[in-house]
Scaffold this motif. Structure first.
Motif, PDB file in Angstrom:
ATOM      1  N   VAL A  97       0.907  -1.272   0.000  1.00  0.00           N
ATOM      2  CA  VAL A  97      -0.035  -0.002  -0.081  1.00  0.00           C
ATOM      3  C   VAL A  97       0.902   1.344   0.057  1.00  0.00           C
ATOM      4  N   ALA A  98       2.045   1.175   0.587  1.00  0.00           N
ATOM      5  CA  ALA A  98       3.038   2.224   0.727  1.00  0.00           C
ATOM      6  C   ALA A  98       3.429   2.604  -0.537  1.00  0.00           C
ATOM      7  N   ALA A  99       3.754   1.669  -1.512  1.00  0.00           N
ATOM      8  CA  ALA A  99       4.251   1.595  -2.575  1.00  0.00           C
ATOM      9  C   ALA A  99       3.219   2.170  -3.692  1.00  0.00           C
ATOM     10  N   VAL A 100       2.159   1.825  -3.340  1.00  0.00           N
ATOM     11  CA  VAL A 100       1.124   2.367  -4.265  1.00  0.00           C
ATOM     12  C   VAL A 100       0.908   4.046  -4.130  1.00  0.00           C
ATOM     13  N   VAL A 101       0.866   4.342  -2.754  1.00  0.00           N
ATOM     14  CA  VAL A 101       0.892   5.729  -2.547  1.00  0.00           C
ATOM     15  C   VAL A 101       2.093   6.488  -2.953  1.00  0.00           C
ATOM     16  N   LEU A 102       3.083   5.915  -2.960  1.00  0.00           N
ATOM     17  CA  LEU A 102       4.371   6.658  -3.429  1.00  0.00           C
ATOM     18  C   LEU A 102       4.455   6.698  -5.029  1.00  0.00           C
ATOM     19  N   ALA A 103       3.948   5.810  -5.703  1.00  0.00           N
ATOM     20  CA  ALA A 103       3.632   5.930  -7.135  1.00  0.00           C
ATOM     21  C   ALA A 103       2.769   6.987  -7.569  1.00  0.00           C
ATOM     22  N   LEU A 104       1.719   7.089  -6.606  1.00  0.00           N
ATOM     23  CA  LEU A 104       0.668   8.209  -6.876  1.00  0.00           C
ATOM     24  C   LEU A 104       1.342   9.650  -6.766  1.00  0.00           C
ATOM     25  N   VAL A 105       2.143   9.659  -5.582  1.00  0.00           N
ATOM     26  CA  VAL A 105       2.969  11.005  -5.209  1.00  0.00           C
ATOM     27  C   VAL A 105       4.025  10.989  -6.597  1.00  0.00           C
ATOM     28  N   GLY A 106       4.611  10.150  -6.601  1.00  0.00           N
ATOM     29  CA  GLY A 106       5.566  10.248  -8.035  1.00  0.00           C
ATOM     30  C   GLY A 106       4.673  10.835  -9.247  1.00  0.00           C
ATOM     31  N   ALA A 107       3.611  10.593  -9.405  1.00  0.00           N
ATOM     32  CA  ALA A 107       2.785  10.855 -10.678  1.00  0.00           C
ATOM     33  C   ALA A 107       2.564  12.290 -10.658  1.00  0.00           C
ATOM     34  N   VAL A 108       2.098  12.573  -9.514  1.00  0.00           N
ATOM     35  CA  VAL A 108       1.456  13.983  -9.120  1.00  0.00           C
ATOM     36  C   VAL A 108       2.681  14.853  -9.374  1.00  0.00           C
TER      37      VAL A 108
END
Length: 193
Positions: A97-108
Protein backbone atom coordinates in the motif's frame (compact mmCIF):
# COMPACT_ATOMS: atom_id res chain seq x y z
CA UNK A 1 62.98 -23.97 -0.75
CA UNK A 2 60.92 -21.01 -1.92
CA UNK A 3 62.58 -18.05 -3.47
CA UNK A 4 62.12 -14.46 -2.37
CA UNK A 5 60.28 -13.81 -5.64
CA UNK A 6 57.73 -16.56 -4.89
CA UNK A 7 57.14 -15.11 -1.41
CA UNK A 8 56.75 -11.59 -2.84
CA UNK A 9 54.32 -12.89 -5.47
CA UNK A 10 52.31 -14.76 -2.82
CA UNK A 11 52.13 -11.68 -0.61
CA UNK A 12 51.13 -9.51 -3.57
CA UNK A 13 48.50 -12.03 -4.62
CA UNK A 14 46.96 -12.10 -1.13
CA UNK A 15 47.10 -8.32 -1.02
CA UNK A 16 45.42 -8.09 -4.45
CA UNK A 17 42.63 -10.41 -3.27
CA UNK A 18 42.11 -8.29 -0.16
CA UNK A 19 41.99 -5.10 -2.24
CA UNK A 20 39.46 -6.72 -4.58
CA UNK A 21 37.25 -7.67 -1.61
CA UNK A 22 37.51 -4.13 -0.24
CA UNK A 23 36.56 -2.63 -3.60
CA UNK A 24 33.77 -5.14 -4.15
CA UNK A 25 32.38 -5.09 -0.61
CA UNK A 26 28.81 -4.69 -1.91
CA UNK A 27 29.16 -7.91 -3.90
CA UNK A 28 30.66 -9.77 -0.95
CA UNK A 29 27.92 -8.45 1.35
CA UNK A 30 25.21 -9.34 -1.19
CA UNK A 31 26.44 -12.92 -1.61
CA UNK A 32 26.76 -13.32 2.16
CA UNK A 33 23.32 -11.86 2.87
CA UNK A 34 21.69 -13.92 0.12
CA UNK A 35 23.33 -17.14 1.29
CA UNK A 36 22.29 -16.44 4.88
CA UNK A 37 18.65 -15.91 3.89
CA UNK A 38 18.62 -19.01 1.66
CA UNK A 39 20.11 -21.14 4.45
CA UNK A 40 17.08 -20.37 6.63
CA UNK A 41 14.36 -20.87 3.99
CA UNK A 42 11.76 -23.60 4.09
CA UNK A 43 9.63 -23.01 0.99
CA UNK A 44 10.89 -19.80 -0.64
CA UNK A 45 7.92 -17.65 0.35
CA UNK A 46 10.11 -15.95 2.96
CA UNK A 47 11.92 -14.15 0.12
CA UNK A 48 8.73 -12.39 -0.98
CA UNK A 49 9.30 -9.76 1.70
CA UNK A 50 12.77 -9.00 0.29
CA UNK A 51 11.21 -8.37 -3.12
CA UNK A 52 8.57 -6.03 -1.69
CA UNK A 53 11.15 -4.15 0.42
CA UNK A 54 13.40 -3.70 -2.62
CA UNK A 55 10.58 -2.47 -4.85
CA UNK A 56 9.37 0.04 -2.26
CA UNK A 57 12.90 1.26 -1.47
CA UNK A 58 13.72 1.96 -5.11
CA UNK A 59 10.37 3.68 -5.64
CA UNK A 60 10.80 5.83 -2.51
CA UNK A 61 14.30 6.85 -3.54
CA UNK A 62 13.07 7.70 -7.05
CA UNK A 63 10.31 9.90 -5.64
CA UNK A 64 12.74 11.59 -3.23
CA UNK A 65 15.27 12.05 -6.07
CA UNK A 66 18.21 11.49 -3.70
CA UNK A 67 20.44 8.51 -4.59
CA UNK A 68 22.33 8.58 -1.32
CA UNK A 69 19.19 8.09 0.76
CA UNK A 70 18.67 4.49 -0.36
CA UNK A 71 20.53 2.96 2.60
CA UNK A 72 18.48 5.07 5.04
CA UNK A 73 15.26 4.19 3.22
CA UNK A 74 15.99 0.47 3.50
CA UNK A 75 16.97 0.85 7.16
CA UNK A 76 13.69 2.68 7.84
CA UNK A 77 11.77 -0.06 6.02
CA UNK A 78 13.47 -2.73 8.12
CA UNK A 79 12.47 -0.88 11.30
CA UNK A 80 8.87 -0.75 10.04
CA UNK A 81 8.98 -4.48 9.20
CA UNK A 82 10.30 -5.37 12.66
CA UNK A 83 7.70 -3.17 14.39
CA UNK A 84 4.85 -4.59 12.30
CA UNK A 85 5.98 -8.16 12.90
CA UNK A 86 6.27 -7.51 16.65
CA UNK A 87 2.64 -6.33 16.54
CA UNK A 88 1.64 -9.49 14.60
CA UNK A 89 0.88 -7.42 11.50
CA UNK A 90 1.93 -8.83 8.13
CA UNK A 91 4.30 -6.22 6.63
CA UNK A 92 3.83 -7.27 2.98
CA UNK A 93 0.42 -5.64 2.36
CA UNK A 94 1.38 -2.57 4.40
CA UNK A 95 4.51 -2.04 2.29
CA UNK A 96 2.53 -2.71 -0.91
CA UNK A 97 0.00 0.00 0.00
CA UNK A 98 2.88 2.38 0.80
CA UNK A 99 4.31 1.68 -2.66
CA UNK A 100 1.00 2.48 -4.36
CA UNK A 101 0.82 5.76 -2.42
CA UNK A 102 4.41 6.60 -3.41
CA UNK A 103 3.70 5.80 -7.06
CA UNK A 104 0.78 8.25 -6.94
CA UNK A 105 2.97 10.88 -5.25
CA UNK A 106 5.53 10.36 -8.01
CA UNK A 107 2.82 10.81 -10.65
CA UNK A 108 1.59 14.03 -9.03
CA UNK A 109 5.17 15.31 -8.89
CA UNK A 110 5.57 14.31 -12.57
CA UNK A 111 8.46 12.03 -11.65
CA UNK A 112 7.54 9.28 -14.13
CA UNK A 113 8.86 10.63 -17.41
CA UNK A 114 9.91 11.74 -19.96
CA UNK A 115 12.71 9.19 -20.28
CA UNK A 116 11.88 5.57 -20.96
CA UNK A 117 13.70 4.60 -17.77
CA UNK A 118 11.54 6.89 -15.63
CA UNK A 119 8.34 5.87 -17.43
CA UNK A 120 9.03 2.20 -16.64
CA UNK A 121 9.56 2.87 -12.94
CA UNK A 122 6.03 2.63 -11.52
CA UNK A 123 5.14 -0.24 -13.86
CA UNK A 124 8.13 -2.38 -12.97
CA UNK A 125 7.66 -1.57 -9.30
CA UNK A 126 4.05 -2.74 -9.66
CA UNK A 127 5.22 -5.95 -11.32
CA UNK A 128 7.71 -6.67 -8.52
CA UNK A 129 5.06 -5.89 -5.89
CA UNK A 130 2.56 -8.26 -7.51
CA UNK A 131 5.24 -10.95 -7.60
CA UNK A 132 5.94 -10.29 -3.91
CA UNK A 133 2.25 -10.55 -3.05
CA UNK A 134 1.90 -13.78 -5.03
CA UNK A 135 5.01 -15.11 -3.33
CA UNK A 136 3.68 -14.25 0.11
CA UNK A 137 0.19 -15.68 -0.28
CA UNK A 138 0.04 -18.27 -3.07
CA UNK A 139 0.62 -22.03 -2.97
CA UNK A 140 4.31 -22.57 -2.02
CA UNK A 141 5.81 -24.08 -5.19
CA UNK A 142 4.29 -21.69 -7.75
CA UNK A 143 4.80 -18.81 -5.30
CA UNK A 144 8.47 -19.71 -4.92
CA UNK A 145 8.96 -19.89 -8.67
CA UNK A 146 7.34 -16.47 -9.13
CA UNK A 147 9.48 -14.95 -6.35
CA UNK A 148 12.69 -16.60 -7.60
CA UNK A 149 12.18 -15.39 -11.17
CA UNK A 150 11.13 -11.92 -9.97
CA UNK A 151 14.23 -11.64 -7.77
CA UNK A 152 16.44 -12.51 -10.73
CA UNK A 153 14.50 -9.90 -12.75
CA UNK A 154 15.11 -7.36 -10.00
CA UNK A 155 18.82 -8.22 -10.14
CA UNK A 156 18.73 -7.21 -13.81
CA UNK A 157 16.91 -3.99 -12.81
CA UNK A 158 19.68 -3.41 -10.24
CA UNK A 159 22.28 -3.81 -13.00
CA UNK A 160 20.47 -1.15 -15.06
CA UNK A 161 20.58 1.20 -12.07
CA UNK A 162 24.27 0.45 -11.54
CA UNK A 163 25.11 1.03 -15.20
CA UNK A 164 23.12 4.28 -15.43
CA UNK A 165 24.25 5.40 -11.96
CA UNK A 166 20.63 6.42 -11.47
CA UNK A 167 18.06 6.53 -8.63
CA UNK A 168 20.14 4.55 -6.10
CA UNK A 169 23.85 4.68 -5.32
CA UNK A 170 26.08 2.31 -7.26
CA UNK A 171 27.24 0.39 -4.17
CA UNK A 172 23.62 -0.20 -3.20
CA UNK A 173 22.67 -1.35 -6.72
CA UNK A 174 25.66 -3.74 -6.66
CA UNK A 175 24.72 -5.11 -3.22
CA UNK A 176 21.03 -5.44 -4.05
CA UNK A 177 21.71 -7.02 -7.45
CA UNK A 178 24.01 -9.61 -5.96
CA UNK A 179 21.61 -10.32 -3.10
CA UNK A 180 18.63 -10.59 -5.47
CA UNK A 181 20.46 -12.93 -7.83
CA UNK A 182 21.78 -15.24 -5.11
CA UNK A 183 18.40 -15.23 -3.36
CA UNK A 184 16.46 -15.77 -6.59
CA UNK A 185 18.58 -18.76 -7.60
CA UNK A 186 18.44 -20.07 -4.02
CA UNK A 187 14.64 -19.83 -3.93
CA UNK A 188 14.38 -21.72 -7.22
CA UNK A 189 16.74 -24.42 -5.96
CA UNK A 190 14.78 -24.78 -2.69
CA UNK A 191 11.41 -24.85 -4.44
CA UNK A 192 12.31 -26.99 -7.44
CA UNK A 193 15.10 -29.07 -5.88
Amino acid sequence: MTSRTDEDHGARSAQDRLLWVLRRWPTVLGVTTGAFIVSDMSDGSEAALVLVVAALAYLATAVLERQGLIWAVVAAEMVVVVVLQSLDVDPVPVLAVAAVVLALVGAVRRRWGPSRFETLYPWLTGLFLVAGLVGAYAIPVPAGVVVGVALIGHAVWDAVHWRKDAVVSRPFAEWCGTLDFVLGVGVLVVVLG
